[in-house]
Design a protein around this motif. Structure first.
Motif, PDB file in Angstrom:
ATOM      1  N   MET A 140       0.874  -1.282   0.188  1.00 33.88           N
ATOM      2  CA  MET A 140       0.086   0.010  -0.001  1.00 33.88           C
ATOM      3  C   MET A 140       0.981   1.257  -0.084  1.00 33.88           C
ATOM      4  O   MET A 140       0.488   2.379  -0.517  1.00 33.88           O
ATOM      5  N   VAL A 179     -14.528   1.088  -0.255  1.00 29.64           N
ATOM      6  CA  VAL A 179     -13.863   2.637  -0.197  1.00 29.64           C
ATOM      7  C   VAL A 179     -13.335   2.578  -1.760  1.00 29.64           C
ATOM      8  O   VAL A 179     -13.644   3.585  -2.362  1.00 29.64           O
ATOM      9  N   TYR A 180     -12.748   1.473  -2.101  1.00 33.76           N
ATOM     10  CA  TYR A 180     -12.048   1.353  -3.550  1.00 33.76           C
ATOM     11  C   TYR A 180     -13.038   1.693  -4.404  1.00 33.76           C
ATOM     12  O   TYR A 180     -12.987   2.555  -5.332  1.00 33.76           O
ATOM     13  N   VAL A 230     -12.246  -1.834   2.745  1.00 35.29           N
ATOM     14  CA  VAL A 230     -11.169  -1.327   1.715  1.00 35.29           C
ATOM     15  C   VAL A 230     -11.995  -1.614   0.157  1.00 35.29           C
ATOM     16  O   VAL A 230     -11.677  -0.808  -0.523  1.00 35.29           O
ATOM     17  N   PRO A 242     -15.180  -6.387   3.018  1.00 37.06           N
ATOM     18  CA  PRO A 242     -14.045  -5.596   3.794  1.00 37.06           C
ATOM     19  C   PRO A 242     -14.197  -4.091   3.354  1.00 37.06           C
ATOM     20  O   PRO A 242     -14.354  -4.011   2.150  1.00 37.06           O
TER      21      PRO A 242
END
Length: 163
Positions: A1, A93-94, A90, A88
């Protein structure tokens, strides 16, 4: 990341250095492809024009834009289906940020379906639903999708010449 943002910053810096302007990447996108961040004005114009049959906005391509509108309007529906699976954070959000980035950018709207391809998490609910299909039905669905996407890709590439 941690490495990915460094790569992006390095690439943007290299383009800026080569063009002699630190905003060079944005100027390149705008000058070559009329692709720039406009807070969604162009997307809103297309989304309010195409469904009522109006095509007097910038870069109008009626058939391609209609496909783009359908894809854009499917994303919120697929996002709700994805959220019901409790993925999840993430992935959520992605997906949401990627969608907002595409929608906030002026572009050839006929290309919007291509720009939304990285929203792969939206395919998770579809994949889970398709695993319930029997083999002949699954082959029909996937074969039809392959033929439709291949013929559209060929049309865009060879007929339109859209970048």
């Amino acid at each position: 990341m941690a490495i990915a943002p460094l790569g992006v910053a390095g690439y943007l810096g290299w383009v800026g250095y080569r063009m002699g302007d630190w905003g060079g990447y944005n100027k390149l996108q705008d000058g070559a492809w009329a692709h720039k961040f406009d807070w969604g004005r162009h997307s809103l114009d297309v989304l309010t024009s195409v469904p009522v049959g109006r095509h007097d906005y910038r870069f109008a391509m009626p058939m391609e834009d209609m496909i783009g509108v359908v894809v854009v309007l499917l994303v919120p529906v697929l996002t709700v289906l994805l959220l019901r699976l409790r993925p999840p954070a993430v992935l959520v959000v992605y997906t949401v940020l990627s969608y907002l980035m595409v929608m906030a950018t002026q572009q050839y709207f006929g290309n919007v379906s291509r720009y939304l391809l990285p929203l792969f998490p939206l395919f998770i609910p579809l994949a889970l639903a398709m695993r319930r299909l029997k083999w002949p039905s699954l082959a029909t669905v996937l074969g039809t999708a392959a033929l439709a996407s291949g013929s559209y890709a060929g049309y865009v590439l060879f007929e339109l010449g859209v970048p």
